[in-house]
Design a protein around this motif. Structure first.
Motif, mmCIF file in Angstrom:
data_model
loop_
_atom_site.group_PDB
_atom_site.id
_atom_site.type_symbol
_atom_site.label_atom_id
_atom_site.label_comp_id
_atom_site.label_asym_id
_atom_site.label_seq_id
_atom_site.Cartn_x
_atom_site.Cartn_y
_atom_site.Cartn_z
ATOM 1 N N VAL A 58 -7.574 2.892 -7.771
ATOM 2 C CA VAL A 58 -7.206 2.268 -9.055
ATOM 3 C C VAL A 58 -7.483 3.258 -10.190
ATOM 4 N N ILE A 59 -8.662 3.876 -10.147
ATOM 5 C CA ILE A 59 -9.041 4.800 -11.233
ATOM 6 C C ILE A 59 -8.070 5.996 -11.276
ATOM 7 N N GLU A 60 -7.741 6.546 -10.096
ATOM 8 C CA GLU A 60 -6.823 7.706 -10.034
ATOM 9 C C GLU A 60 -5.454 7.356 -10.610
ATOM 10 N N LEU A 61 -4.916 6.199 -10.201
ATOM 11 C CA LEU A 61 -3.572 5.823 -10.657
ATOM 12 C C LEU A 61 -3.573 5.518 -12.153
ATOM 13 N N ASN A 62 -4.617 4.862 -12.630
ATOM 14 C CA ASN A 62 -4.708 4.604 -14.075
ATOM 15 C C ASN A 62 -4.648 5.924 -14.835
ATOM 16 N N LYS A 63 -5.432 6.881 -14.368
ATOM 17 C CA LYS A 63 -5.510 8.177 -15.062
ATOM 18 C C LYS A 63 -4.140 8.860 -15.073
ATOM 19 N N LEU A 64 -3.497 8.848 -13.896
ATOM 20 C CA LEU A 64 -2.190 9.501 -13.752
ATOM 21 C C LEU A 64 -1.163 8.925 -14.740
ATOM 22 N N TYR A 65 -1.265 7.639 -15.025
ATOM 23 C CA TYR A 65 -0.258 6.999 -15.886
ATOM 24 C C TYR A 65 -0.796 6.665 -17.283
ATOM 25 N N GLY A 66 -1.824 7.411 -17.703
ATOM 26 C CA GLY A 66 -2.291 7.313 -19.094
ATOM 27 C C GLY A 66 -3.002 6.007 -19.411
ATOM 28 N N GLN A 124 1.482 7.604 -6.510
ATOM 29 C CA GLN A 124 0.512 8.701 -6.605
ATOM 30 C C GLN A 124 1.212 10.060 -6.776
ATOM 31 N N GLN A 125 2.487 10.142 -6.316
ATOM 32 C CA GLN A 125 3.218 11.416 -6.428
ATOM 33 C C GLN A 125 3.693 11.688 -7.853
ATOM 34 N N GLY A 126 3.598 10.693 -8.759
ATOM 35 C CA GLY A 126 4.041 10.872 -10.146
ATOM 36 C C GLY A 126 5.553 10.838 -10.256
ATOM 37 N N SER A 127 6.109 11.131 -11.460
ATOM 38 C CA SER A 127 7.552 11.136 -11.753
ATOM 39 C C SER A 127 8.299 9.992 -11.081
ATOM 40 N N PRO A 128 8.025 8.756 -11.462
ATOM 41 C CA PRO A 128 8.676 7.638 -10.768
ATOM 42 C C PRO A 128 10.194 7.601 -10.955
ATOM 43 N N ASP A 129 10.889 7.232 -9.881
ATOM 44 C CA ASP A 129 12.333 6.989 -9.946
ATOM 45 C C ASP A 129 12.470 5.517 -10.371
ATOM 46 N N TRP A 130 12.898 5.291 -11.621
ATOM 47 C CA TRP A 130 12.808 3.948 -12.204
ATOM 48 C C TRP A 130 13.555 2.881 -11.423
ATOM 49 N N GLU A 131 14.766 3.232 -10.946
ATOM 50 C CA GLU A 131 15.535 2.191 -10.240
ATOM 51 C C GLU A 131 14.752 1.702 -9.008
ATOM 52 N N ASN A 132 14.193 2.661 -8.246
ATOM 53 C CA ASN A 132 13.442 2.270 -7.045
ATOM 54 C C ASN A 132 12.151 1.547 -7.386
ATOM 55 N N VAL A 133 11.451 2.053 -8.402
ATOM 56 C CA VAL A 133 10.171 1.436 -8.782
ATOM 57 C C VAL A 133 10.400 -0.002 -9.251
ATOM 58 N N GLY A 144 0.805 -1.212 0.000
ATOM 59 C CA GLY A 144 0.000 0.000 0.000
ATOM 60 C C GLY A 144 0.845 1.273 0.000
ATOM 61 N N GLU A 145 1.984 1.227 0.690
ATOM 62 C CA GLU A 145 2.859 2.410 0.767
ATOM 63 C C GLU A 145 3.404 2.769 -0.628
ATOM 64 N N PHE A 146 3.668 1.724 -1.412
ATOM 65 C CA PHE A 146 4.155 1.911 -2.784
ATOM 66 C C PHE A 146 3.118 2.692 -3.608
#
Ligand SMILES: NC(=O)c1ccc[n+]([C@@H]2O[C@H](COP(=O)([O-])OP(=O)(O)OC[C@H]3O[C@@H](n4cnc5c(N)ncnc54)[C@H](O)[C@@H]3O)[C@@H](O)[C@H]2O)c1
Length: 348
Positions: A284-292, A201-210, A194-196
């Motif tokens: 789920v809906i919010e995150l989908n929207k955020l990432y196109g 939700q903050q956007g701009s993912p840091d790829w190595e961490n993600v 859940g923390e992930f």
């Protein structure tokens, strides 16, 4: 660089970081003494990254041969599989040699199955170049090709010896392919972390961490259930309806987009049934929207359920559905067909 160690039937490292492709030779040499390296790739990735890999491998003492397939899902077929096996034989590859899968999930699955079956198994290094292959297909040992009757119908469980994930490769990936991979990233959060989801939700993912976080979740699940008899099925969150959406669209809707819609539908159904709260569906809906990613597809419950019926996850008249219970926790629910239909209809 981040290292995640998988301890399944084989123990291996997943190395994640920027610029690792240039060091792939020296990183591989720590695990596999330089030998003949057969690189399997697709035409797009060949043009972008093969030269960097070739130089790095040759500098470390590997002899490099290459087999290139056309890009796209259609290439994950029996013809290319046999062509690769013939190429490996003509290149006199032995069991002391190694196959490098340089590309997305199509290359990884195809080259992985060739590695599992050529000479009853030669070593394999996965070099994922898409977000989806980085977080999902390069780790865990599922390899497969498609048959005329359906996707992934022939394959093997075959763990790699090493995974080298260069996050710089994502810079050339088209936007829709990033979204495609993000559906699986979001999925991991809902299954286990859940923390992930808050970080995403903050956007701009840091790829190595993600990528490291996703691979760690997959590692834990694969370590517990390598051969997919129980817990590993949790990785199918959103996927039962996603397969139905893909099928109904004649595979014109991308897998990631279909997973996004599948996660919305099962979350809506579970919220209506009181299995989880509304906040899961909204997230789920919010995150989908955020990432196109989409939140809906234009198919009826009847159309989708007919497609689900032919899905391979059925067993003995029952169907295993992955349902969200709370934020960051999914569980398996085994339902008879009538109950599954009733539940899924609530989500459409
Ligand atoms: N084995 C598993 O556990 C597992 C899990 C999930 C999915 N899969 C399989 O993975 C496949 C999908 O993988 P995918 O989404 O990576 O698709 P893909 O391999 O077809 O790659 C998508 C496209 O991106 C291009 N590409 C790859 N890397 C690039 C880069 N760095 N820059 C620019 N373009 C690049 C490819 O040429 C291709 O056209 C499916 O066949 C699916 O069944 C397997």
């Amino acid at each position: 660089m981040t290292t995640v160690t998988v301890e399944a039937s084989k123990k291996y490292n997943v190395l994640i970081g920027a610029g690792l492709l240039e060091k792939a030779g020296e990183l591989a040499a720590k695990v596999i003494t330089p030998c003949t390296a057969a690189v399997v790739t697709d035409d797009t990735v060949d043009a972008l990254y093969f030269e960097t890999l070739r130089k790095s491998l040759e500098k470390t003492g590997y002899t490099v041969v290459k087999f290139t397939i056309p890009h796209g899902e259609m290439s994950k077929n029996t013809e290319n599989y046999v062509a690769i096996l013939n190429f490996l034989a003509e290149s006199h590859l032995t069991r002391s040699d190694v196959i490098f899968a340089l590309g997305g999930g199509v290359v990884g699955d195809l080259a992985g199955f060739a590695s599992a079956s050529f000479l009853r198994g030669v070593r394999l290094v996965q070099i994922p170049t898409t977000l989806l292959s980085a977080v999902d297909s390069s780790v865990g040992g599922k390899t497969a090709i498609n048959l005329d009757s359906g996707k992934n119908l022939a394959g093997a469980f075959y763990q790699p010896d090493l995974v080298v994930c260069d996050t710089n490769c994502l810079e050339t990936l088209p936007k829709e392919q990033i979204s495609n991979g993000m559906a699986e990233v979001i999925k991991y959060g809902f299954i286990r972390d859940g923390e992930f989801l808050d970080i995403l939700q903050q956007g701009s993912p840091d790829w190595e961490n993600v990528i490291a976080r996703c691979v760690s979740i997959k590692r834990d699940i694969v370590n517990a259930d390598e051969f997919d008899t129980g817990e590993r099925q949790l990785l199918n969150f959103g996927h039962t309806l996603a397969h139905a959406v893909e099928k109904c669209s004649n595979y014109e809707i991308y897998h990631g987009a279909a997973v996004a819609v599948g996660m919305v539908m099962i979350s809506r159904a579970c919220a209506k049934k009181g299995i989880c709260g509304e906040e899961i569906l909204n997230r789920v809906i919010e995150l989908n929207k955020l990432y196109g990613l989409p939140a809906a597809a234009e198919f009826t419950a009847e159309e989708l359920f007919n497609a689900v019926l032919s899905d391979k996850k059925r067993s003995g008249g029952k169907i295993n559905l992955v349902v969200p219970e709370k934020m960051g926790k999914c569980v398996l629910m085994s339902l008879d067909m009538a109950s599954a239909k009733e539940l899924l209809a609530l989500g459409v």
